[in-house]
Design a protein around this motif. Structure first.
Motif, PDB file in Angstrom:
ATOM      1  N   ILE A  61       2.597   8.515  10.817  1.00  0.00           N
ATOM      2  CA  ILE A  61       2.675   7.852  12.127  1.00  0.00           C
ATOM      3  C   ILE A  61       2.539   6.329  11.951  1.00  0.00           C
ATOM      4  O   ILE A  61       3.301   5.541  12.514  1.00  0.00           O
ATOM      5  N   HIS A  62       1.565   5.920  11.118  1.00  0.00           N
ATOM      6  CA  HIS A  62       1.336   4.487  10.889  1.00  0.00           C
ATOM      7  C   HIS A  62       2.589   3.846  10.265  1.00  0.00           C
ATOM      8  O   HIS A  62       2.999   2.754  10.664  1.00  0.00           O
ATOM      9  N   THR A  63       3.211   4.561   9.342  1.00  0.00           N
ATOM     10  CA  THR A  63       4.388   3.998   8.668  1.00  0.00           C
ATOM     11  C   THR A  63       5.586   3.942   9.615  1.00  0.00           C
ATOM     12  O   THR A  63       6.332   2.954   9.606  1.00  0.00           O
ATOM     13  N   LEU A  94      -7.813   5.082  12.463  1.00  0.00           N
ATOM     14  CA  LEU A  94      -8.102   6.444  11.978  1.00  0.00           C
ATOM     15  C   LEU A  94      -7.989   6.497  10.452  1.00  0.00           C
ATOM     16  O   LEU A  94      -8.790   7.140   9.769  1.00  0.00           O
ATOM     17  N   TYR A  95      -7.015   5.781   9.929  1.00  0.00           N
ATOM     18  CA  TYR A  95      -6.811   5.686   8.481  1.00  0.00           C
ATOM     19  C   TYR A  95      -8.078   5.112   7.829  1.00  0.00           C
ATOM     20  O   TYR A  95      -8.588   5.628   6.836  1.00  0.00           O
ATOM     21  N   MET A  96      -8.614   4.041   8.447  1.00  0.00           N
ATOM     22  CA  MET A  96      -9.829   3.405   7.911  1.00  0.00           C
ATOM     23  C   MET A  96     -11.012   4.349   8.000  1.00  0.00           C
ATOM     24  O   MET A  96     -11.767   4.523   7.052  1.00  0.00           O
ATOM     25  N   TYR A 123      -7.069  -6.926   1.870  1.00  0.00           N
ATOM     26  CA  TYR A 123      -6.468  -7.958   2.741  1.00  0.00           C
ATOM     27  C   TYR A 123      -5.875  -7.336   4.005  1.00  0.00           C
ATOM     28  O   TYR A 123      -5.926  -7.912   5.087  1.00  0.00           O
ATOM     29  N   HIS A 124      -5.287  -6.137   3.837  1.00  0.00           N
ATOM     30  CA  HIS A 124      -4.699  -5.449   5.000  1.00  0.00           C
ATOM     31  C   HIS A 124      -5.802  -5.170   6.032  1.00  0.00           C
ATOM     32  O   HIS A 124      -5.606  -5.381   7.227  1.00  0.00           O
ATOM     33  N   ASN A 125      -6.972  -4.752   5.544  1.00  0.00           N
ATOM     34  CA  ASN A 125      -8.079  -4.465   6.465  1.00  0.00           C
ATOM     35  C   ASN A 125      -8.562  -5.722   7.167  1.00  0.00           C
ATOM     36  O   ASN A 125      -8.809  -5.709   8.377  1.00  0.00           O
ATOM     37  N   ILE A 178       0.851  -1.205   0.000  1.00  0.00           N
ATOM     38  CA  ILE A 178       0.000   0.000   0.000  1.00  0.00           C
ATOM     39  C   ILE A 178       0.884   1.252   0.000  1.00  0.00           C
ATOM     40  O   ILE A 178       0.603   2.238  -0.671  1.00  0.00           O
ATOM     41  N   HIS A 179       1.983   1.153   0.740  1.00  0.00           N
ATOM     42  CA  HIS A 179       2.931   2.264   0.838  1.00  0.00           C
ATOM     43  C   HIS A 179       3.567   2.569  -0.522  1.00  0.00           C
ATOM     44  O   HIS A 179       4.062   3.670  -0.757  1.00  0.00           O
ATOM     45  N   GLY A 180       3.579   1.574  -1.413  1.00  0.00           N
ATOM     46  CA  GLY A 180       4.144   1.777  -2.750  1.00  0.00           C
ATOM     47  C   GLY A 180       5.524   1.159  -2.923  1.00  0.00           C
ATOM     48  O   GLY A 180       6.219   1.442  -3.898  1.00  0.00           O
ATOM     49  N   TYR A 239     -11.028   7.501   8.128  1.00  0.00           N
ATOM     50  CA  TYR A 239     -10.870   8.627   7.205  1.00  0.00           C
ATOM     51  C   TYR A 239     -11.303   8.216   5.803  1.00  0.00           C
ATOM     52  O   TYR A 239     -12.027   8.918   5.122  1.00  0.00           O
ATOM     53  N   ARG A 240     -10.838   7.007   5.413  1.00  0.00           N
ATOM     54  CA  ARG A 240     -11.071   6.579   4.037  1.00  0.00           C
ATOM     55  C   ARG A 240     -12.518   6.197   3.763  1.00  0.00           C
ATOM     56  O   ARG A 240     -13.055   6.533   2.736  1.00  0.00           O
ATOM     57  N   TYR A 241     -13.083   5.407   4.690  1.00  0.00           N
ATOM     58  CA  TYR A 241     -14.313   4.748   4.275  1.00  0.00           C
ATOM     59  C   TYR A 241     -15.614   5.451   4.636  1.00  0.00           C
ATOM     60  O   TYR A 241     -16.249   5.987   3.725  1.00  0.00           O
ATOM     61  N   PRO A 242     -16.009   5.538   5.920  1.00  0.00           N
ATOM     62  CA  PRO A 242     -17.367   6.065   6.111  1.00  0.00           C
ATOM     63  C   PRO A 242     -17.551   7.497   5.610  1.00  0.00           C
ATOM     64  O   PRO A 242     -18.458   7.773   4.849  1.00  0.00           O
TER      65      PRO A 242
END
Ligand code: HEM
Length: 217
Positions: free
Chosen positions: A162-164, A136-138, A49-51, A34-36, A140-143
């Protein structure tokens, strides 16, 4: 000193350890896609899959917290600064001169002072940071799609960084951990103990110790 087979790691503890290892490996592998850093699953599937693995890890953590408090095993992780210099000295110098391990492993104290400190740091800092920033990442992205207004989070950047950082710390821990598990009595001693639960330890008379012959579980 006489040695005997001692039941050190209980069934749930071994299950938790290996499930956590698999999930964290998988989260690191999909996360860095995901990071690239590379392409393997493809970005969309890597996120999916990460989720899934992240939810599984959270469920595992809830059970593990319950188990640690229900059994009192959380006490194993309370850090102590006694013998920490001796332990460091052993890993830097002693180990290469065949010096004896500076601390003795028992059922009631199975972690050396460096392990206690490291695992304590993982449990109260790195894992909570990676789980919280991941959630928080989730969110932010989804709902909501954009931003988490209630938390004044307007950009993913800080959360992603921070996550990385936490992910890099965990990967660094895994590399050190993989080396250190080979530093037992024999190269495979620690690995075998975490697979079977049993380890050959010096005989002593700790209260509550359960040996292979006494084991009822
Ligand atoms: C419960 C724990 C976790 C949750 C909830 C979580 C959640 C997430 C989410 C939602 C993303 C962004 C996906 C997207 O772009 O849509 C992400 C990215 C990422 N995750 Fe996790 N994750 C967790 C654990 C981990 C672990 C244990 C590692 C590594 C050891 C990890 C490494 C990464 C990396 C490197 C990224 C890419 C960050 C970036 O460049 O933006 N994650 N995670």
């Amino acid at each position: 000193m006489k040695k005997k087979q001692v039941y050190v790691y209980k069934a749930f503890e071994r299950f938790w350890h290996w499930m956590q290892a698999i999930l964290i490996f998988f989260l690191a592998f999909s996360g860095f896609e995901i990071h690239g850093s590379y392409t393997f699953f493809g970005f969309r599937d890597a996120v999916k899959y990460h989720n899934i693995a992240a939810y599984m890890l959270i469920i595992l953590i809830v059970f593990a917290i319950f188990w640690h408090f229900a059994t009192g095993e959380w006490r194993q992780y309370v850090p102590s600064f006694r013998n920490i210099a001796a332990q460091l000295n052993y890993y830097i110098f002693g180990i290469f001169k065949n010096a004896p391990h500076p601390t003795r492993k028992t059922v009631l104290s199975k972690l050396n002072p460096l392990q206690k400190l490291t695992y304590f740091g993982l449990k109260i800092l790195v894992i909570p940071v990676i789980v919280t920033s991941g959630l928080l990442y989730m969110l932010y992205r989804y709902p909501q799609k954009y931003g988490i207004e209630s938390l004044n989070i307007e950009s993913l950047e800080v959360i992603a960084i921070i996550h990385t950082i936490a992910a890099f710390l965990l990967v660094a821990f895994i590399i050190a951990h993989l080396y250190l598990i080979t530093t037992g009595e024999k190269v495979t001693t620690n690995l075998k103990a975490m697979l079977t639960g049993y380890e050959e330890l010096e005989e002593h008379h700790d209260e509550g110790e359960v040996t292979s012959s006494e084991k009822s579980e």
